[in-house]
Design an enzyme around this catalytic site. Structure first.
Site, PDB file in Angstrom:
ATOM      1  N   ASN A   1       0.812  -1.225   0.000  1.00  0.00           N
ATOM      2  CA  ASN A   1       0.000   0.000   0.000  1.00  0.00           C
ATOM      3  C   ASN A   1       0.844   1.273   0.000  1.00  0.00           C
ATOM      4  O   ASN A   1       0.316   2.373   0.147  1.00  0.00           O
ATOM      5  CB  ASN A   1      -0.941   0.008   1.209  1.00  0.00           C
ATOM      6  CG  ASN A   1      -0.188   0.154   2.525  1.00  0.00           C
ATOM      7  OD1 ASN A   1       1.021  -0.030   2.573  1.00  0.00           O
ATOM      8  ND2 ASN A   1      -0.902   0.487   3.585  1.00  0.00           N
TER       9      ASN A   1
ATOM     10  N   GLU B   1       3.369   2.061   2.195  1.00  0.00           N
ATOM     11  CA  GLU B   1       4.045   2.355   3.461  1.00  0.00           C
ATOM     12  C   GLU B   1       5.505   1.905   3.389  1.00  0.00           C
ATOM     13  O   GLU B   1       5.840   0.929   2.726  1.00  0.00           O
ATOM     14  CB  GLU B   1       3.340   1.637   4.616  1.00  0.00           C
ATOM     15  CG  GLU B   1       1.951   2.189   4.916  1.00  0.00           C
ATOM     16  CD  GLU B   1       1.278   1.453   6.067  1.00  0.00           C
ATOM     17  OE1 GLU B   1       1.947   0.609   6.696  1.00  0.00           O
ATOM     18  OE2 GLU B   1       0.094   1.717   6.318  1.00  0.00           O
TER      19      GLU B   1
ATOM     20  N   LYS C   1      12.669  39.933 -14.738  1.00  0.00           N
ATOM     21  CA  LYS C   1      11.588  39.046 -15.185  1.00  0.00           C
ATOM     22  C   LYS C   1      10.341  39.309 -14.357  1.00  0.00           C
ATOM     23  O   LYS C   1      10.389  39.890 -13.279  1.00  0.00           O
ATOM     24  CB  LYS C   1      11.986  37.578 -15.039  1.00  0.00           C
ATOM     25  CG  LYS C   1      12.055  37.111 -13.585  1.00  0.00           C
ATOM     26  CD  LYS C   1      12.313  35.632 -13.462  1.00  0.00           C
ATOM     27  CE  LYS C   1      12.244  35.212 -11.987  1.00  0.00           C
ATOM     28  NZ  LYS C   1      12.485  33.783 -11.776  1.00  0.00           N
TER      29      LYS C   1
END
EC number: 2.7.6.1
Length: 324
Positions: free
Chosen positions: A45, A47, A201
């Site tokens: 899963n 983990e 910029k």
């Protein structure tokens, strides 16, 4: 007499996560130690499980993990590894972060925004870190987010000395790609004896990674320009800045950055850019699709190893950069 007196010596142990094992091995070789064997894997899963194969009790532990992609996974793994060291009774835990994740989120530009760089520091402290050692943080103020010692290392000597041997210094101009990098660019000027230019910029605040370059402040016509930045992510900012320099008559442009994040469209932008050379350190692994002749990667491992040695021997990390 009550109690027991020991005369034991200090013990260094060096640990690494799975994000960038090549850099960890280089640092370990520089230190003359081995990376502690670690069992680490992902459950189905997602983990993460970590267990060290050697005792860390009473040791000064140094844990290296660079926050590369997938960034959230490797940050979580580092936190778990810190917690494991704390519960293994380590004497001290120094976290080495060659690239500090979420560093660009260091302040609130607008309401209801997080300061994620502070959150990362809080998580490391809560997990059990005693000290942080990082390379070229996006802003110096991040050092104040951690409630403990922070050793801020710089790649400037490594990068500047390399560039200085490659070009005619009489034609060199150091260029900051925005106002935020001027202070760093000024240090480059002092080291290389070159004049400074700035690319002005403006970002679109509602569109991520969208940059419009306006003008160049300083003399760049007929000059070899070296653009200096701390990181290159998608490459949009730096390539637009390089185009502006060429448009103003620059003879050549070299780009240097400590951290080559190089995500998304960066590969295509770097390949198609007129920039003659991109110079990075190996604070992050370089994507395989970017193994181009115009990309040079310098090793930051000696700098990190020297700092680790100073910390372990109660020396001065600052002395490594006093010449700046």
């Amino acid at each position: 007499m009550t109690g027991i007196k020991t005369t034991g010596e200090k013990k260094m142990m060096f640990f690494s996560g799975r994000a960038h094992p090549e850099l960890a091995e280089e640092v370990a070789q520089q230190l003359g130690v081995g990376v502690v064997p670690t069992k680490a894997f992902d459950f189905a899963n997602g983990e993460i499980y970590v267990r060290y194969q050697e005792s860390a009790r009473g040791a000064d532990c140094f844990l290296i993990q660079s926050h590369t992609a997938p960034i959230n996974k490797w940050i979580m793994e580092q936190l778990i590894m810190i917690d494991a060291l704390k519960r293994a009774s380590a004497r001290s835990i120094t976290v080495i972060v060659p690239f500090y994740g979420y560093a660009r989120q260091d302040k609130k530009h607008r309401g209801r925004e997080p300061i994620s760089a502070r959150l990362i520091a809080d998580l490391m402290k809560t997990a059990g870190a005693d000290r942080i050692l990082a390379v070229d943080l996006h802003t110096d103020q991040i050092q104040g987010f951690f409630d403990g010692p922070v050793d801020h290392l710089f790649a400037l000597p490594l990068l500047a000395d390399y560039v200085g041997t490659k070009v005619d210094r009489s034609k060199l101009t150091v260029v900051s790609p925005d106002a935020g990098r001027v202070r760093v660019a000024d240090r480059w000027c002092d080291r290389l004896g070159a004049p400074l230019a700035i690319v002005h910029k403006r970002r679109d605040k509602d569109v991520a990674n969208q940059v419009t370059v306006h003008e160049v402040v300083g003399e760049v016509e007929g000059r070899i320009c070296v653009l200096v930045d701390d990181m290159i992510d998608t490459g949009g900012t730096i390539c637009a800045a390089a185009d502006a320099l060429f448009a103003h008559g620059a003879e050549d442009v070299i780009v240097t950055a400590t951290h080559g994040v190089l995500s998304g469209p960066a590969a295509d932008r770097l390949k198609n850019s007129k920039v003659s050379e991109f110079v990075f350190t190996n604070s992050l692994p370089t994507p395989s699709e970017l193994e181009l002749d115009k990309i040079t990667v310098l090793s930051i491992a000696p700098t990190i190893a020297n700092a680790v040695r100073e910390v372990f021997e109660d020396g001065s990390v600052t002395s490594l950069f006093d010449e700046q």
